[in-house]
Scaffold this motif. Structure first.
Motif, PDB file in Angstrom:
ATOM      1  N   GLU A   1     -16.300 -31.125  -5.370  1.00  0.00           N
ATOM      2  CA  GLU A   1     -14.910 -31.130  -5.709  1.00  0.00           C
ATOM      3  C   GLU A   1     -14.321 -29.841  -5.256  1.00  0.00           C
ATOM      4  N   ALA A   2     -15.070 -28.866  -5.472  1.00  0.00           N
ATOM      5  CA  ALA A   2     -14.643 -27.348  -5.131  1.00  0.00           C
ATOM      6  C   ALA A   2     -14.521 -27.200  -3.676  1.00  0.00           C
ATOM      7  N   TYR A   3     -15.468 -27.916  -3.117  1.00  0.00           N
ATOM      8  CA  TYR A   3     -15.492 -27.926  -1.576  1.00  0.00           C
ATOM      9  C   TYR A   3     -14.288 -28.578  -0.908  1.00  0.00           C
ATOM     10  N   ALA A   4     -14.053 -29.755  -1.714  1.00  0.00           N
ATOM     11  CA  ALA A   4     -13.101 -30.744  -1.245  1.00  0.00           C
ATOM     12  C   ALA A   4     -11.648 -29.881  -1.617  1.00  0.00           C
ATOM     13  N   ASP A   5     -11.415 -29.312  -2.442  1.00  0.00           N
ATOM     14  CA  ASP A   5     -10.183 -28.816  -2.655  1.00  0.00           C
ATOM     15  C   ASP A   5      -9.970 -27.590  -1.369  1.00  0.00           C
ATOM     16  N   LEU A   6     -11.041 -27.123  -1.228  1.00  0.00           N
ATOM     17  CA  LEU A   6     -10.828 -26.035  -0.011  1.00  0.00           C
ATOM     18  C   LEU A   6     -10.331 -26.962   1.339  1.00  0.00           C
ATOM     19  N   LEU A   7     -10.711 -28.000   1.368  1.00  0.00           N
ATOM     20  CA  LEU A   7     -10.400 -28.588   2.660  1.00  0.00           C
ATOM     21  C   LEU A   7      -9.024 -29.078   2.734  1.00  0.00           C
ATOM     22  N   HIS A   8      -8.350 -28.963   1.361  1.00  0.00           N
ATOM     23  CA  HIS A   8      -6.887 -29.348   1.603  1.00  0.00           C
ATOM     24  C   HIS A   8      -5.974 -28.129   1.908  1.00  0.00           C
ATOM     25  N   GLN A   9      -6.492 -26.843   2.482  1.00  0.00           N
ATOM     26  CA  GLN A   9      -5.668 -25.737   2.674  1.00  0.00           C
ATOM     27  C   GLN A   9      -5.669 -25.716   4.198  1.00  0.00           C
ATOM     28  N   GLU A  10      -4.649 -25.106   4.755  1.00  0.00           N
ATOM     29  CA  GLU A  10      -4.552 -25.070   6.317  1.00  0.00           C
ATOM     30  C   GLU A  10      -5.274 -23.867   6.523  1.00  0.00           C
TER      31      GLU A  10
ATOM     32  N   GLY B   1      -9.837 -14.326  -0.843  1.00  0.00           N
ATOM     33  CA  GLY B   1      -8.808 -15.021  -1.333  1.00  0.00           C
ATOM     34  C   GLY B   1      -9.034 -16.434  -1.498  1.00  0.00           C
ATOM     35  N   LEU B   2      -9.730 -17.090  -0.474  1.00  0.00           N
ATOM     36  CA  LEU B   2     -10.435 -18.491  -0.823  1.00  0.00           C
ATOM     37  C   LEU B   2     -11.246 -18.772  -2.334  1.00  0.00           C
ATOM     38  N   ARG B   3     -12.209 -17.785  -2.254  1.00  0.00           N
ATOM     39  CA  ARG B   3     -12.786 -17.626  -3.774  1.00  0.00           C
ATOM     40  C   ARG B   3     -11.826 -17.304  -5.000  1.00  0.00           C
ATOM     41  N   ALA B   4     -10.683 -16.600  -4.710  1.00  0.00           N
ATOM     42  CA  ALA B   4      -9.855 -16.333  -6.037  1.00  0.00           C
ATOM     43  C   ALA B   4      -9.036 -17.750  -6.324  1.00  0.00           C
ATOM     44  N   ARG B   5      -8.648 -18.374  -5.175  1.00  0.00           N
ATOM     45  CA  ARG B   5      -7.816 -19.523  -5.539  1.00  0.00           C
ATOM     46  C   ARG B   5      -8.729 -20.835  -5.739  1.00  0.00           C
ATOM     47  N   HIS B   6      -9.995 -20.719  -5.424  1.00  0.00           N
ATOM     48  CA  HIS B   6     -10.911 -21.865  -5.633  1.00  0.00           C
ATOM     49  C   HIS B   6     -12.273 -21.356  -6.130  1.00  0.00           C
ATOM     50  N   PRO B   7     -12.217 -20.761  -7.715  1.00  0.00           N
ATOM     51  CA  PRO B   7     -13.543 -20.161  -8.025  1.00  0.00           C
ATOM     52  C   PRO B   7     -14.718 -21.208  -7.801  1.00  0.00           C
ATOM     53  N   GLY B   8     -14.834 -22.334  -8.056  1.00  0.00           N
ATOM     54  CA  GLY B   8     -15.857 -23.181  -7.666  1.00  0.00           C
ATOM     55  C   GLY B   8     -16.634 -22.824  -6.413  1.00  0.00           C
ATOM     56  N   LEU B   9     -15.966 -22.382  -5.538  1.00  0.00           N
ATOM     57  CA  LEU B   9     -16.751 -22.015  -4.186  1.00  0.00           C
ATOM     58  C   LEU B   9     -17.777 -20.974  -4.411  1.00  0.00           C
ATOM     59  N   SER B  10     -17.715 -20.119  -5.531  1.00  0.00           N
ATOM     60  CA  SER B  10     -18.800 -19.100  -5.774  1.00  0.00           C
ATOM     61  C   SER B  10     -19.817 -19.601  -6.089  1.00  0.00           C
ATOM     62  N   ASP B  11     -20.021 -20.682  -6.581  1.00  0.00           N
ATOM     63  CA  ASP B  11     -21.179 -21.355  -6.957  1.00  0.00           C
ATOM     64  C   ASP B  11     -21.498 -22.840  -6.941  1.00  0.00           C
ATOM     65  N   LEU B  12     -21.289 -23.226  -5.662  1.00  0.00           N
ATOM     66  CA  LEU B  12     -21.166 -24.712  -5.184  1.00  0.00           C
ATOM     67  C   LEU B  12     -22.539 -25.423  -5.757  1.00  0.00           C
ATOM     68  N   ALA B  13     -23.539 -24.545  -5.877  1.00  0.00           N
ATOM     69  CA  ALA B  13     -24.772 -25.365  -6.199  1.00  0.00           C
ATOM     70  C   ALA B  13     -25.123 -25.811  -7.552  1.00  0.00           C
ATOM     71  N   SER B  14     -24.197 -25.260  -8.459  1.00  0.00           N
ATOM     72  CA  SER B  14     -24.359 -25.137  -9.869  1.00  0.00           C
ATOM     73  C   SER B  14     -24.708 -26.542 -10.508  1.00  0.00           C
ATOM     74  N   ASP B  15     -24.241 -27.530  -9.776  1.00  0.00           N
ATOM     75  CA  ASP B  15     -24.799 -29.022 -10.215  1.00  0.00           C
ATOM     76  C   ASP B  15     -25.513 -29.569  -9.402  1.00  0.00           C
ATOM     77  N   ALA B  16     -26.053 -29.297  -8.417  1.00  0.00           N
ATOM     78  CA  ALA B  16     -26.890 -29.698  -7.270  1.00  0.00           C
ATOM     79  C   ALA B  16     -27.877 -30.322  -7.717  1.00  0.00           C
ATOM     80  N   PRO B  17     -27.986 -31.861  -7.596  1.00  0.00           N
ATOM     81  CA  PRO B  17     -29.163 -32.393  -8.047  1.00  0.00           C
ATOM     82  C   PRO B  17     -30.700 -32.057  -7.656  1.00  0.00           C
ATOM     83  N   ARG B  18     -30.820 -31.359  -6.789  1.00  0.00           N
ATOM     84  CA  ARG B  18     -32.229 -30.868  -6.372  1.00  0.00           C
ATOM     85  C   ARG B  18     -32.458 -29.209  -6.467  1.00  0.00           C
TER      86      ARG B  18
END
Length: 127
Positions: A28-37, A70-87
């Protein structure tokens, strides 16, 4: 419209890899990033030739720092993408690292490594 269709081939493949290792929160965090130009400096990374010289690589890495911050400030989830990684974090980091080295040219990989180092040193620098 699917924003991944507009991405360069390596980036589309990278998103596919992320879909295999990230959990729902990370995706979800990465998908939010994809909506930016993408900004011009990010496009420079996409277009960086494999034989880019040292000065070009270092300059690009340095110019990417404020963009990524700036991306990390606008999308805080980017700083820890693996927080809920299954493996787990280690598997995720290994897989992402392998994908980057397989999908991007050597100059792009070098800029990403330099950028990572600059971002880490910026975090470690007291203000």
């Amino acid at each position: 419209m699917d924003k991944t269709a507009e991405l360069p081939d390596p980036d589309r493949s990278f998103v596919t890899v992320l879909g295999t290792v990230l959990g729902p929160g990370g995706m979800e965090a990465y998908a939010d990033l994809l909506h930016q130009e993408p900004q011009p400096v990010a496009l420079e990374l996409n277009e960086l030739p494999a034989d880019a010289d040292e000065l070009t690589r270092q300059s690009l890495a340095e110019r990417l720092v404020p963009y990524v911050q700036g991306l990390r400030a606008r999308h805080p989830g980017l700083s820890d993408l693996a927080s809920d990684a299954p493996r787990g974090r280690q598997h995720t980091a290994r897989t992402i690292g392998k994908a980057i080295s397989d999908l991007y040219n050597p100059a792009q990989v070098d800029v990403m490594k330099r950028l990572d180092g600059l971002l880490l040193s910026d975090v470690d620098t007291p203000r």
